[in-house]
Design an enzyme around this catalytic site. Structure first.
Site, PDB file in Angstrom:
ATOM      1  N   PHE A 106       0.826  -1.220   0.000  1.00 22.14           N
ATOM      2  CA  PHE A 106       0.000   0.000   0.000  1.00 22.14           C
ATOM      3  C   PHE A 106       0.848   1.253   0.000  1.00 22.14           C
ATOM      4  O   PHE A 106       0.387   2.331  -0.364  1.00 22.14           O
ATOM      5  CB  PHE A 106      -0.962   0.007   1.205  1.00 22.14           C
ATOM      6  CG  PHE A 106      -0.354   0.473   2.499  1.00 22.14           C
ATOM      7  CD1 PHE A 106       0.237  -0.418   3.384  1.00 22.14           C
ATOM      8  CD2 PHE A 106      -0.375   1.815   2.845  1.00 22.14           C
ATOM      9  CE1 PHE A 106       0.804   0.017   4.571  1.00 22.14           C
ATOM     10  CE2 PHE A 106       0.185   2.263   4.039  1.00 22.14           C
ATOM     11  CZ  PHE A 106       0.778   1.357   4.902  1.00 22.14           C
ATOM     12  N   LYS A 107       2.107   1.129   0.399  1.00 21.04           N
ATOM     13  CA  LYS A 107       2.952   2.316   0.511  1.00 21.04           C
ATOM     14  C   LYS A 107       3.253   2.936  -0.854  1.00 21.04           C
ATOM     15  O   LYS A 107       3.741   4.060  -0.920  1.00 21.04           O
ATOM     16  CB  LYS A 107       4.235   1.978   1.250  1.00 21.04           C
ATOM     17  CG  LYS A 107       3.925   1.555   2.682  1.00 21.04           C
ATOM     18  CD  LYS A 107       5.140   1.529   3.556  1.00 21.04           C
ATOM     19  CE  LYS A 107       4.780   1.306   5.010  1.00 21.04           C
ATOM     20  NZ  LYS A 107       4.420  -0.103   5.291  1.00 21.04           N
ATOM     21  N   ASP A 108       2.928   2.226  -1.940  1.00 20.49           N
ATOM     22  CA  ASP A 108       3.069   2.831  -3.265  1.00 20.49           C
ATOM     23  C   ASP A 108       2.201   4.082  -3.397  1.00 20.49           C
ATOM     24  O   ASP A 108       2.574   5.018  -4.106  1.00 20.49           O
ATOM     25  CB  ASP A 108       2.653   1.832  -4.356  1.00 20.49           C
ATOM     26  CG  ASP A 108       3.763   0.824  -4.661  1.00 20.49           C
ATOM     27  OD1 ASP A 108       4.948   1.228  -4.659  1.00 20.49           O
ATOM     28  OD2 ASP A 108       3.453  -0.350  -4.910  1.00 20.49           O
ATOM     29  N   GLY A 111       4.094   6.758  -1.512  1.00 19.85           N
ATOM     30  CA  GLY A 111       5.435   6.864  -2.086  1.00 19.85           C
ATOM     31  C   GLY A 111       5.414   7.536  -3.455  1.00 19.85           C
ATOM     32  O   GLY A 111       6.242   8.395  -3.759  1.00 19.85           O
TER      33      GLY A 111
END
Ligand SMILES: *Cc1c(COP(=O)(O)O)cnc(C)c1O
Length: 429
Positions: A106-108, A111
């Site tokens: 999910f950090k995409d 990010g």
């Protein structure tokens, strides 16, 4: 929009300064001055809106006076170029798959957003920007992927040696170019402490322009509110009372949900679902917050003993334990429990969940009431934790192409201890 520090001891700043500073000078975290509600019209149309459209409407409220609308639209379209589907496991249990971005976590979302926003805010400047990021596994690769080849920005990624999965390590250490991987002989909390100390070091900040892309940076955590709207929208019109179970470590994800709720999203309650690093569930129970060193678990991206975003949570609830525990319920699961829920989802629904998602699933299984609909977040693709997944489910799970490419690349990482001065010399080079 102005942004204040949760410690209230440094001046309010504009967007550019908040994003480039990362951490406020008084060691607090930046928060938007006010959070407006989204229109009734927005909520009526929500089931038809795409993720970039949702992002555009939300960021318009948060950043409008600082970024022109055309740029804001481009940043959202470019950053959010993948699906976040809601998958139904049963009548009342759904999972929001947050792992369809380039690095499979999910950090995409944050990010990719922060990389584009930072590139926009610093375009045409001479000074190189140095992004320092501590990672428990997934942040590093999302940040690396987001910033890779962005001109004028160098990225330093600190990760705890031997405490990330093999695929994660390959994803962190094989970019090269403007991405430098640093393997720290310590825990994630040690990595985070080095980064925080660097931001407060006067000499270092005179020599280098430093910033962070961790969820202490508001441009990382705020975009994570988008998919709360998207997940809710995918339930259709009038879905009734919705509970969101959020597998949590540093609590950027859950805090973004609190922002979505402030903007009007009718979430009945949140579940802060953790592994045995359960300082927040503990606080929700008894009002005592006792940060401590993290313990290694099979859900390693949540191995956080002193979650940064707790400061934002306290701020949003005006330091009131009573208010916070009225809206957030705590839940914790040990490794054995995680494995047993991974098996259960697989056996009951033929669904392969990663260890983090399984904590969210367990939370719903145990805490969801009969008349409620629950969404748990699948925060990473199971292939990122292939060893644990295969061992637990006795399968040979599939690795998506976008992860496979990392496996054959050569690892390049610098080794450092937890001594700040050593880290500082390394940065000054
Ligand atoms: C980072 C991460 C989490 C924890 O998210 P926070 O925002 O730090 O609470 C959970 N699951 C996975 C897979 C992650 O990478």
């Amino acid at each position: 929009m102005r942004y204040y520090s949760t410690n209230l001891k440094s001046p309010e700043v504009g967007l550019k300064e908040a994003v480039l500073k990362g951490l406020a000078p008084d060691n607090g975290l930046y928060m938007p001055d006010y959070i407006s509600g989204l229109s009734t019209e927005f909520f009526r149309k929500l089931p038809e809106l795409s993720l970039p459209e949702i992002g555009f409407e939300v960021t318009k409220l948060l950043f409008e006076d600082e970024i022109d609308l055309k740029t804001l639209k481009e940043i959202n379209e470019d950053a959010l170029s993948f699906e976040i589907p809601l998958v139904s496991l049963s009548e009342n249990i759904k999972t929001l798959e947050l792992f369809h971005g380039p690095t499979c976590a999910f950090k995409d979302v944050g990010g990719r957003f922060i990389a584009r926003l930072m590139a926009h805010l610093t375009r045409g400047e001479d000074n190189e920007i140095n992004v320092l990021t501590a990672t428990s596994g997934d942040t590093g690769s999302a940040v690396a992927s987001g910033f890779y080849n962005v001109e004028g920005i160098n990225v330093f990624i600190l990760f705890p040696k031997g405490k990330v999965s093999h695929i994660q390590e390959q994803q962190l250490t094989t970019y090269g170019g403007n991405i430098t991987a640093i393997e720290i002989d310590g825990t994630f909390d040690d990595c985070q402490k080095l980064v925080k100390t660097a931001f407060l070091d006067k000499e270092l900040n005179e020599k280098l322009t430093l910033t962070s892309a961790n969820s202490i940076n508001l441009a990382r955590f705020l975009p994570q509110s988008f998919y709360y709207f998207s997940g809710y929208g995918q339930l259709g019109q009038n879905p009734g009372e919705v509970v969101m179970a959020v597998p949590s470590g540093n609590f950027g994800n859950l805090t973004a949900g609190l922002i979505a709720k402030k903007m009007g999203l009718p979430i009945k309650r949140f579940i802060a679902a953790t592994n045995v690093n359960d300082v927040v569930p503990e606080y929700l129970n008894d009002g005592e917050f006792n940060p401590r060193p993290s313990i290694k678990t099979i859900a390693n991206a949540m191995d956080v003993g002193n979650p940064s975003n707790f400061a934002r949570m306290l701020d949003l609830f005006e330091n009131s334990h009573e208010k916070m525990s009225a809206e957030i319920q705590g839940y914790r699961l040990n490794d054995e429990g995680i494995r047993s829920y991974m098996k259960e989802i697989y056996e009951q629904y033929h669904y392969v969940a990663d260890p983090h998602g399984a904590v969210g699933y367990g939370a719903l299984k145990e805490l969801l009431k009969e008349n409620e609909t629950g969404i748990f977040f699948e925060t990473a693709h199971p292939a990122k934790f292939k060893d644990v997944v295969d061992d637990t489910l006795k399968i040979d799970s599939e690795i998506p192409e976008r992860l496979k490419v990392f496996l054959n690349k050569e690892k390049k990482a610098h080794n450092l201890g937890i001594d700040f001065n050593e880290f500082k010399s390394f940065l000054i080079g």
